[in-house]
Design an enzyme around this catalytic site. Structure first.
Site, mmCIF file in Angstrom:
data_model
loop_
_atom_site.group_PDB
_atom_site.id
_atom_site.type_symbol
_atom_site.label_atom_id
_atom_site.label_comp_id
_atom_site.label_asym_id
_atom_site.label_seq_id
_atom_site.Cartn_x
_atom_site.Cartn_y
_atom_site.Cartn_z
ATOM 1 N N GLY A 106 6.884 22.477 17.971
ATOM 2 C CA GLY A 106 6.325 24.023 17.758
ATOM 3 C C GLY A 106 5.120 25.180 19.296
ATOM 4 N N SER A 107 5.307 25.574 18.950
ATOM 5 C CA SER A 107 4.207 26.386 18.950
ATOM 6 C C SER A 107 2.808 26.128 18.681
ATOM 7 C CB SER A 107 4.032 28.148 19.132
ATOM 8 O OG SER A 107 3.745 28.552 17.464
ATOM 9 N N GLY A 149 1.839 23.192 17.193
ATOM 10 C CA GLY A 149 1.940 21.703 17.555
ATOM 11 C C GLY A 149 3.540 21.239 17.145
ATOM 12 N N ASP A 193 13.791 38.822 11.021
ATOM 13 C CA ASP A 193 14.883 37.890 11.960
ATOM 14 C C ASP A 193 15.772 36.992 11.477
ATOM 15 O OD1 ASP A 193 15.816 37.298 14.123
ATOM 16 O OD2 ASP A 193 14.331 35.085 15.187
ATOM 17 N N LYS A 236 4.241 19.825 9.812
ATOM 18 C CA LYS A 236 3.880 21.024 10.719
ATOM 19 C C LYS A 236 2.416 20.152 10.773
ATOM 20 C CE LYS A 236 3.514 23.990 14.134
ATOM 21 N NZ LYS A 236 4.674 23.977 15.215
ATOM 22 N N ILE A 255 6.459 18.812 15.210
ATOM 23 C CA ILE A 255 6.548 19.369 13.769
ATOM 24 C C ILE A 255 7.828 17.727 13.425
ATOM 25 C CG2 ILE A 255 8.621 20.073 12.338
ATOM 26 C CD1 ILE A 255 8.184 22.893 13.683
ATOM 27 N N ILE A 280 10.737 16.517 14.672
ATOM 28 C CA ILE A 280 11.860 16.956 15.072
ATOM 29 C C ILE A 280 11.583 17.877 16.077
ATOM 30 C CG2 ILE A 280 13.036 18.906 13.819
ATOM 31 C CD1 ILE A 280 11.952 17.438 11.500
#
Length: 429
Positions: free
Chosen positions: A127-128, A130, A255, A151, A132, A124
């Site tokens: 990410g920071s 590793g 956020d 993840k 996903i 998908i």
């Protein structure tokens, strides 16, 4: 001279046929001088090698400080960069193993056999921490296998990264279950690599969903679907339930935005992107390294004051605006204001004007979220009650629809975010 006399005496003591004394004298000359030369060469070579090794270690230390650490995951890169020996590597390997042994019992109920996660369907996002993946998780009954999100902590991983990854899994465990938060399905932490298994939400993030709603005809699972004012209240209520849940645990999200909400086919909303909530839980404050798009931040956050649930309420007002306008004309909030000028814009007590597709009731809710003083904004519970009251008389027939298609690159530029962050993905939490 004296040396000649001594040599003469030594020769007189020998017979003419005995050359031992002469031979001994020449042997000293032949052996001692080369020995001294070889010794000097070895000393010089040793000095050169020492200087070379010291230079190499200095370069490795510099590389380590900049995060260059091509090492096995069970070794700490900072130690290899400093040039430590194998005993330190062994200690680090032991420390990682000890950490996993100490953590796994606390996560015993969450452990998923790795062989149950063997079928990877797609990657998908990267990410920071590793990659996903979307994968199938088998439950022992083929008919009950389901899609999940995995993840994975990339390798090699530093000891601190391993600790942080485990800490985030424990944070999910601390939060527990809530229908409006993305759920943790399990984990694999008995050995490296580490996996966090999250529930899969097929429709993806709300921002992409809103952009899809801009088309004349929208379907989900083959069914026609339109977004109305009443459904905006329905989604907003669920987000507020998630914020109430976090507030009860003395946390906040930090956020709130359409890009951080996942949506199911029945319009169940699930708040994701809980990385800031984890930082508050673990450290008591938000890390300075976290970058949040400025246009969604409350004034106190822009002024670098302590954050709280009131900042989430401000951002929730922006979320309502996103939903009502379906991100009008492909632009984010404050389309006429550059991201770097948003604080000055708000300091002049400016707020966004009421969109033509927005009722006065909805706009009044937005304005209550955008009060300058954090204390004057409603709590998540009070705001939810007002949304529920408004939903009872809301229009469930008129469809919110904007015909123009969205240009993601333009949207990202005006919003002050990266295009990559717009793609459907699960964050670290």
């Amino acid at each position: 001279t004296g040396d000649e006399r001594r040599m003469a005496r030594r020769l007189l003591e020998c017979s003419l046929s005995d050359k031992l004394c002469v031979v001994q004298q020449k042997q000293y000359e032949v052996i001692i001088v080369p020995t001294l030369l070889v010794g000097a060469f070895l000393i010089l070579l040793g000095v050169i090698l020492w200087l070379f090794i010291r230079e190499q270690r200095s370069q490795q230390q510099t590389s380590g400080l900049h995060g260059i650490s091509p090492m096995p995951s069970t070794r700490d890169p900072s130690c290899e960069a400093a040039g430590f020996g194998g005993n330190v590597f062994g200690q680090l390997e032991t420390s990682v193993e000890s950490l996993l042994r100490a953590t796994t019992p606390a996560l015993a109920k969450l452990q998923v056999p790795r062989e149950h996660l063997s079928e990877v369907l797609e990657q998908i996002h990267n990410g920071s921490y590793g990659a996903i993946y979307r994968a199938k998780m088998h439950t022992g009954d083929p008919a009950k296998s389901k899609s999940v999100v995995i993840k994975a902590l990339r390798e090699p991983a530093r000891l601190q990264e391993i600790q942080d990854f485990l800490g985030r899994i424990k944070f999910y465990q601390y939060l527990g279950k809530h229908k409006n938060l993305v759920q943790l399905e399990g984990c694999c932490t008995e050995r490296l690599p580490l996996y966090m298994v999250l529930e899969y939400v097929a429709q993806g993030d709300l921002l992409s969903f809103l952009w899809t709603c801009r088309r004349d005809v929208m379907t989900m699972d083959g069914l026609l679907y339109d977004l109305t004012e009443k459904q905006v209240y329905h989604i907003g209520k669920q987000v507020l339930l998630a914020l109430e849940f976090l507030q009860d645990k003395r946390l906040f999200h930090g956020d709130v935005a359409a890009r951080n909400i996942l949506i199911q086919c029945d319009l169940t909303a699930k708040l994701c992107g809980l990385g800031l909530a984890y930082e508050v839980h673990a450290q008591g404050a938000i890390s300075s390294t976290q970058t949040i798009p400025l246009k969604w931040l409350a004034p106190e956050r822009l002024l670098l004051r302590p954050a709280g649930i009131g900042g989430d309420i401000w951002s929730f007002g922006i979320l309502l605006y996103e939903m009502v306008t379906l991100v009008l004309a492909g632009a984010p909030p404050y389309p006429e204001v550059p991201p770097t000028s948003i604080l000055q814009y708000l300091q002049r007590r400016n707020i966004m004007k009421r969109p033509s597709s927005c009722t006065h009731t909805m706009y009044n809710l937005m304005k209550s979220c955008w009060r300058w003083s954090e204390d004057s904004r409603p709590s998540p519970r009070d705001l939810r009650l007002r949304l529920e009251a408004a939903a009872r008389t809301a229009n469930d027939k008129a469809v919110l629809q904007v015909p123009e298609l969205v240009v993601p690159e333009l949207y990202a530029d005006v919003a002050g975010i990266s295009v990559d962050s717009l793609h459907y993905n699960y964050t670290i939490l």
